[in-house]
Motif scaffolding. Structure first.
Motif, PDB file in Angstrom:
ATOM      1  N   ASN A   9      75.973  72.430  24.507  1.00 31.39           N
ATOM      2  CA  ASN A   9      76.532  73.212  25.614  1.00 31.39           C
ATOM      3  C   ASN A   9      75.928  72.783  26.948  1.00 31.39           C
ATOM      4  O   ASN A   9      76.637  72.679  27.953  1.00 31.39           O
ATOM      5  N   ALA A  10      74.635  72.524  26.963  1.00 26.08           N
ATOM      6  CA  ALA A  10      73.989  72.077  28.200  1.00 26.08           C
ATOM      7  C   ALA A  10      74.543  70.720  28.630  1.00 26.08           C
ATOM      8  O   ALA A  10      74.794  70.494  29.818  1.00 26.08           O
ATOM      9  N   GLN A  11      74.745  69.838  27.666  1.00 27.03           N
ATOM     10  CA  GLN A  11      75.305  68.522  27.991  1.00 27.03           C
ATOM     11  C   GLN A  11      76.718  68.662  28.557  1.00 27.03           C
ATOM     12  O   GLN A  11      77.064  68.018  29.550  1.00 27.03           O
ATOM     13  N   LYS A  12      77.528  69.514  27.961  1.00 23.19           N
ATOM     14  CA  LYS A  12      78.893  69.732  28.454  1.00 23.19           C
ATOM     15  C   LYS A  12      78.867  70.300  29.870  1.00 23.19           C
ATOM     16  O   LYS A  12      79.679  69.907  30.716  1.00 23.19           O
ATOM     17  N   MET A  13      77.947  71.206  30.132  1.00 25.32           N
ATOM     18  CA  MET A  13      77.844  71.790  31.473  1.00 25.32           C
ATOM     19  C   MET A  13      77.455  70.729  32.498  1.00 25.32           C
ATOM     20  O   MET A  13      78.008  70.687  33.595  1.00 25.32           O
ATOM     21  N   ARG A  14      76.502  69.863  32.127  1.00 25.56           N
ATOM     22  CA  ARG A  14      76.096  68.781  33.046  1.00 25.56           C
ATOM     23  C   ARG A  14      77.266  67.839  33.324  1.00 25.56           C
ATOM     24  O   ARG A  14      77.508  67.469  34.474  1.00 25.56           O
ATOM     25  N   GLU A  15      77.985  67.480  32.266  1.00 23.66           N
ATOM     26  CA  GLU A  15      79.130  66.580  32.434  1.00 23.66           C
ATOM     27  C   GLU A  15      80.210  67.228  33.305  1.00 23.66           C
ATOM     28  O   GLU A  15      80.794  66.562  34.164  1.00 23.66           O
ATOM     29  N   SER A  16      80.435  68.508  33.109  1.00 25.27           N
ATOM     30  CA  SER A  16      81.421  69.224  33.909  1.00 25.27           C
ATOM     31  C   SER A  16      80.993  69.272  35.375  1.00 25.27           C
ATOM     32  O   SER A  16      81.794  69.030  36.281  1.00 25.27           O
ATOM     33  N   ARG A  17      79.731  69.557  35.605  1.00 30.58           N
ATOM     34  CA  ARG A  17      79.196  69.605  36.969  1.00 30.58           C
ATOM     35  C   ARG A  17      79.276  68.233  37.621  1.00 30.58           C
ATOM     36  O   ARG A  17      79.651  68.109  38.788  1.00 30.58           O
ATOM     37  N   ASP A  18      78.949  67.179  36.859  1.00 27.92           N
ATOM     38  CA  ASP A  18      79.023  65.816  37.400  1.00 27.92           C
ATOM     39  C   ASP A  18      80.455  65.452  37.776  1.00 27.92           C
ATOM     40  O   ASP A  18      80.689  64.813  38.809  1.00 27.92           O
ATOM     41  N   ARG A  19      81.434  65.868  36.970  1.00 26.52           N
ATOM     42  CA  ARG A  19      82.837  65.592  37.280  1.00 26.52           C
ATOM     43  C   ARG A  19      83.254  66.330  38.549  1.00 26.52           C
ATOM     44  O   ARG A  19      83.964  65.796  39.381  1.00 26.52           O
ATOM     45  N   ASP A  70      81.279  67.182  40.977  1.00 21.84           N
ATOM     46  CA  ASP A  70      80.609  66.526  42.110  1.00 21.84           C
ATOM     47  C   ASP A  70      81.342  65.254  42.522  1.00 21.84           C
ATOM     48  O   ASP A  70      81.366  64.884  43.694  1.00 21.84           O
TER      49      ASP A  70
END
Length: 75
Positions: free
Chosen positions: A61-71, A73
Motif C-alpha cells: 500500500n505504501a508503494q502504491k501511494m508513492r507511485e500515485s503521488r509520483d504520477r 507530481d
C-alpha cells in the motif's frame, strides 16, 4: 536446522515443559500437555504468518501511494 531436527527440538522442549508442570510421561495429563504445547506453537506460527501478511500489505500500500503521488507530481 532441518524440519526433522526442529521437530525433535520442539518435542524435547515440550517434554521438559510438561515434566516441569508435573505431567508424568505416558499419563493422560502428559498427553494433554503435549497437545497444548503443539497448539501453542501452532498459534504462534499463525500469528507470525498473519503479521508477515499485514506487513507485506502495508508495504504494498505504501508503494502504491508513492507511485500515485509520483504520477500526480509528474502531471
Amino acid at each position: 536446522m532441518s524440519p526433522a531436527q526442529q521437530t525433535a527440538v520442539n518435542a524435547q522442549e515440550d517434554q521438559g515443559a510438561c515434566s516441569t508442570m508435573g505431567a508424568r510421561y505416558g499419563s493422560p495429563a502428559h498427553t494433554r500437555c503435549m497437545m497444548q504445547q503443539q497448539e501453542r506453537r501452532d498459534q504462534e506460527h499463525l500469528l507470525f504468518l498473519e503479521q508477515a501478511r499485514i506487513n507485506s500489505e502495508l508495504a504494498l500500500n505504501a508503494q502504491k501511494m508513492r507511485e500515485s503521488r509520483d504520477r500526480q507530481d509528474d502531471d
